[in-house]
Design a protein around this motif. Structure first.
Motif, mmCIF file in Angstrom:
data_model
loop_
_atom_site.group_PDB
_atom_site.id
_atom_site.type_symbol
_atom_site.label_atom_id
_atom_site.label_comp_id
_atom_site.label_asym_id
_atom_site.label_seq_id
_atom_site.Cartn_x
_atom_site.Cartn_y
_atom_site.Cartn_z
ATOM 1 N N GLU A 99 -6.027 -3.915 11.891
ATOM 2 C CA GLU A 99 -7.371 -4.449 11.644
ATOM 3 C C GLU A 99 -7.864 -4.215 10.223
ATOM 4 O O GLU A 99 -8.939 -4.700 9.860
ATOM 5 C CB GLU A 99 -8.371 -3.882 12.646
ATOM 6 N N ASP A 100 -7.109 -3.446 9.435
ATOM 7 C CA ASP A 100 -7.562 -3.258 8.053
ATOM 8 C C ASP A 100 -6.476 -3.590 7.040
ATOM 9 O O ASP A 100 -6.626 -3.294 5.861
ATOM 10 C CB ASP A 100 -8.081 -1.841 7.821
ATOM 11 N N HIS A 101 -5.382 -4.177 7.493
ATOM 12 C CA HIS A 101 -4.305 -4.586 6.571
ATOM 13 C C HIS A 101 -3.385 -5.571 7.291
ATOM 14 O O HIS A 101 -3.482 -5.751 8.509
ATOM 15 C CB HIS A 101 -3.510 -3.376 6.091
ATOM 16 N N TYR B 256 -4.018 -9.429 14.311
ATOM 17 C CA TYR B 256 -5.249 -8.673 14.079
ATOM 18 C C TYR B 256 -5.712 -8.013 15.382
ATOM 19 O O TYR B 256 -5.622 -8.593 16.461
ATOM 20 C CB TYR B 256 -6.348 -9.603 13.570
ATOM 21 N N SER C 82 0.815 -1.222 0.000
ATOM 22 C CA SER C 82 0.000 0.000 0.000
ATOM 23 C C SER C 82 0.843 1.263 0.000
ATOM 24 O O SER C 82 2.040 1.239 0.324
ATOM 25 C CB SER C 82 -0.904 0.021 1.235
ATOM 26 N N TYR D 270 -3.018 -4.414 1.865
ATOM 27 C CA TYR D 270 -4.464 -4.291 2.039
ATOM 28 C C TYR D 270 -5.198 -5.326 1.208
ATOM 29 O O TYR D 270 -6.385 -5.567 1.409
ATOM 30 C CB TYR D 270 -4.939 -2.887 1.629
ATOM 31 N N ASP E 75 -8.923 -7.116 5.529
ATOM 32 C CA ASP E 75 -9.563 -6.229 6.497
ATOM 33 C C ASP E 75 -10.380 -7.007 7.523
ATOM 34 O O ASP E 75 -11.303 -6.482 8.130
ATOM 35 C CB ASP E 75 -10.457 -5.210 5.777
ATOM 36 N N TRP F 145 -9.442 -8.994 0.381
ATOM 37 C CA TRP F 145 -9.144 -7.794 1.168
ATOM 38 C C TRP F 145 -8.706 -8.241 2.554
ATOM 39 O O TRP F 145 -9.370 -9.051 3.196
ATOM 40 C CB TRP F 145 -10.365 -6.888 1.258
#
Lengths: 359, 222
Positions: free
Chosen positions: B178-180, B170, B110, B138, B146, B144
Motif C-alpha cells: 500500500e505504500d510502494h 494494492y 528503495s 516508492y 503510495d 509517489w
C-alpha cells in the motif's frame, strides 16, 4: 485525537475542578540554602515533602481541629501565599487554559517545586524526549548505532490490537526533510535530530519502529521514569488513540526525564551531551524560551495537539546553574491562540523567581 | 564506470562459514506459501560500497541501487566491506531498464527493496528478495507510489514492457502493498558457464550430446 493541529476533539482527561487545581502544590526538600525568592513560601515552617492542601483530618467533637488538620491548614496557608503558584494560576486563568501543571528543579538551590505535578496529560510531542532516551539506550546497549541507516517509509503498524496500518499525514509534519527521503535511508542520529528539533512525527515513528515500543518502555521502567511517563505507541496512531492507548505524562514525570539527561547519570557523559546538544538545537522557541532574556540558553521540546500544549526544557541562565522546567497545559480545542505565550509567561515567572532578574 | 562483468563470481558454498550462515547458498527454504525452493548459489563479490556505486548494470542503473539495505540487514554484511549479490540481479536490472525507458523518468529502487540476505530481518518466509530479483519502488519520477491509482498504473506499465514481471496488488496485509510497488521475476537463479548448480549426482542422466558422467567437484563447503 489528531496530533499537530487537528481540530478534532477527543479528550480523555476532562479539566479538573478548581478545587482540585488548588489542591496540588508541591514543595520538596531543598539540598542547599534557599534563595531569598523562596523565603516567603517557607517562612516559619518545616520544609514540605508531600502533597499539601488536600482536605485531610477533620474537626474534633469539641470543634477544635486535630493537630494533623492544623498542620495541614498551616501548610495550606503557606501554599496559598506562594506568589509563583498564584501567578501561574492567574496566567492560566487569564488565558483560559483548562488545566495547567508546572514543575521545576533548580540546580542552583537543589530545590524542586511543582504545581499539579502529578496530574496526567496527553504527552503530545514531549514524548519524543523519552523516545530519545530509548534510542540512546539502544545505542549504548549496542543494538543500534547513531550512524546506522534506517529505511524511511511512511507506513506503520498500529499499537491497537486490530493490527491496522497508519501513516503520518504530510500536512501534520513540520519537517519536510524526512518525507523527502521516503524509499531511501537516513542515519539514526539525523532522525533523532529531526524528531526533536522540528518535531518530525515521521522520524519519531521510524525510530520507535527501529528501537521498539517495548524496548523504549523498558528503558523508562529501568530508569524509574515510568511513574510519571507512560510510553505506549508511536505518534498519529489514531486507531490506538481510539482504543485508549496513549502516551501520557505528568509534569513531575517529564521533569525527571529532563533531569536524567542533565545530570548525566543514567547514560554515559557522551550520550547525555549528545542528547542535550540535540535539545539545544530546538527550532520551536516560542514557549519556555519565548519571553526569556536573550542571554539565556534553553534546551527544550514542545508538544501540541488539539487539546494540549506543552514545553519541557532545561534553562541555562548566565552566571548561574541551570534549572529544568516542565509546563503542561490543556485547552478547549476551539481555543487555539495564545497557548505558547501562556507557557512563555509561566516560564518567565519561574525565571524571575529563581534568578531574581526582572528583565 | 566498470561493468558488472568485471566483478568476481564466487561459489557461495565455498565462502567462509560465517558468510554461508548469513547467505545460506543453495539451501532449501520454505516460503510463506508453503513451497520449498533453493536459494541462489552463485554470487557477484562486490569488494566495497565504492565499487557498488561505480559499477554499471544498465544505462540507468548502478549496482548499489540493488543492494542498498538498512540496519535490519545482518550485522556481518553491514560490517564487512565486501558484499554479495546473486547473479540474477543482472536479469532484474535488464527488466528495470526496460521499465525505466518506458516511463522515461527516474526510477528509485528503495532501501531494503532490492537484494536482501536470508538473515535480513525482513526476509522472513523466504522472501523473493533473497533471490535478488525483486524491487520495491516508492517513487517514479515525481509520482509517489503510495496510492492504489499510481501502484496499479505503474504495475501495468512494468508488466506491459516485461511480461515476466509480477506486481503485487494494492492493499494491506501479506501479498499486497500500500505504500510502494513490488515487482519481481519469480525465483530465478543464474548459473555461470563452466559451473554446476548442484553437487555431482551419479543418477543424473545426460541429454543427447551431454556428458556421460559428471565431474567430481570436491566436498561441499570447501
Amino acid at each position: 485525537m489528531r496530533e499537530c493541529g487537528s481540530a478534532e476533539v477527543r479528550d480523555p482527561h476532562p479539566p479538573a475542578s478548581k478545587a482540585r487545581t488548588d489542591a496540588l502544590t508541591h514543595l520538596r526538600t531543598p539540598a542547599l540554602p534557599l534563595p531569598p525568592a523562596l523565603a516567603p513560601i517557607l517562612q516559619g515552617g518545616p520544609l514540605l515533602t508531600r502533597t499539601i492542601g488536600t482536605p485531610g483530618g477533620s474537626l474534633t467533637h469539641d470543634g477544635r481541629m486535630s493537630s494533623s488538620k492544623k498542620d495541614d491548614e498551616k501548610k495550606k496557608a503557606r501554599t496559598e501565599t506562594d506568589p509563583l503558584r498564584e501567578e501561574v494560576r492567574a496566567i492560566a486563568d487569564k488565558a483560559g487554559a483548562g488545566r495547567v501543571a508546572v514543575a521545576y528543579h533548580d540546580y542552583q538551590t537543589g530545590t524542586s517545586w511543582s504545581y499539579q505535578g502529578d496530574q496526567w496529560f496527553h504527552a503530545a510531542s514531549t514524548i519524543k524526549v523519552p523516545v530519545l532516551l530509548g534510542v540512546f539506550r539502544a545505542v549504548e546497549d549496542g543494538r543500534l548505532t547513531l550512524m546506522a541507516r534506517v529505511h524511511v517509509r511512511n507506513l506503520f503498524t498500529s499499537a491497537a490490537e486490530d493490527g491496522s496500518t497508519f501513516r503520518v499525514a504530510a500536512n501534520r509534519d513540520a519537517n519536510a526533510e524526512v518525507p523527502r527521503n521516503i524509499g531511501k535511508t537516513m542515519r539514526v542520529e539525523d532522525l533523532a535530530l529531526h524528531m526533536i528539533t522540528t518535531s518530525s512525527n515521521l522520524a519519531t515513528n521510524l525510530l520507535v519502529d527501529a528501537v521498539g515500543v517495548e524496548a523504549i518502555a523498558d528503558t523508562l521502567s529501568k530508569l524509574k521514569l515510568d511513574k510519571g511517563v507512560r510510553f505506549r505507541r508511536g505518534v498519529e496512531d489514531d486507531a490506538a488513540h481510539a482504543a485508549g492507548i496513549n502516551n501520557e505524562c505528568t509534569a513531575d514525570g517529564m521533569l525527571e526525564v529532563l533531569r536524567t539527561i542533565e545530570e548525566r547519570k543514567a547514560f554515559s557523559k557522551e550520550s547525555s551531551q549528545q542528547m542535550l546538544d540535540i535539545l539545544h538545537r530546538q527550532q520551536f522557541r516560542s514557549a519556555i524560551p519565548g519571553r526569556l532574556p536573550g542571554d539565556v540558553r534553553v534546551a527544550n521540546k514542545t508538544g501540541e495537539i488539539s487539546t494540549v500544549a506543552h514545553d519541557a526544557g532545561i534553562v541555562y541562565p548566565p552566571d548561574r546553574k541551570p534549572y529544568a522546567l516542565v509546563v503542561l497545559t490543556e485547552w478547549e480545542a476551539s481555543r487555539t491562540g495564545g497557548r505558547s505565550d501562556t507557557i512563555a509567561r509561566i516560564s518567565l515567572a519561574v525565571f524571575r523567581r529563581l534568578t531574581g532578574r526582572k528583565d | 564506470m566498470p561493468p558488472i562483468s568485471e566483478l568476481k563470481v564466487v561459489d557461495g558454498l565455498k565462502l567462509s562459514a560465517a558468510a554461508r550462515r548469513v547467505l545460506r547458498p543453495a539451501e532449501l527454504v520454505r516460503g510463506r506459501d508453503g513451497f520449498t525452493r533453493r536459494l541462489p548459489r552463485w554470487f557477484y563479490e562486490v569488494p566495497s560500497w565504492e565499487v557498488a556505486l561505480e559499477t554499471t548494470l544498465t544505462p540507468h542503473f548502478k549496482l548499489w541501487e540493488f543492494i542498498d539495505i538498512d540496519f535490519r540487514e545482518h550485522r556481518m554484511l553491514r560490517a564487512e566491506k565486501q558484499r554479495y549479490v546473486p547473479l540474477a540481479v543482472t536479469l532484474l536490472a535488464a527488466a528495470m531498464e526496460a521499465f525505466r525507458q518506458e516511463v522515461n523518468t527516474y526510477v528509485h529502487i528503495s532501501a531494503n527493496g532490492g537484494y536482501r540476505s536470508p538473515a535480513h530481518e525482513l526476509s522472513r518466509f523466504a522472501s523473493v528478495h533473497c533471490w535478488g530479483i525483486a524491487a520495491h519502488l516508492y517513487r517514479v519520477g515525481d509520482d509517489w507510489l503510495d496510492n492504489e491509482s499510481n501502484i496499479r498504473r505503474y504495475a501495468e506499465v512494468a508488466c506491459g514492457v516485461f511480461p515476466a514481471f509480477r506486481a503485487l496488488p494494492y492493499g494491506a496485509g501479506p501479498g499486497k502493498t500500500e505504500d510502494h510497488l513490488h515487482l519481481d521475476l519469480g525465483y530465478v537463479t543464474v548459473v555461470p558457464h563452466e559451473k554446476a548448480d548442484e553437487e555431482p549426482d551419479e543418477d543424473a542422466q545426460p541429454l543427447p550430446g551431454g556428458i556421460a558422467k559428471p565431474k567430481q567437484s570436491g566436498k561441499k563447503g570447501e
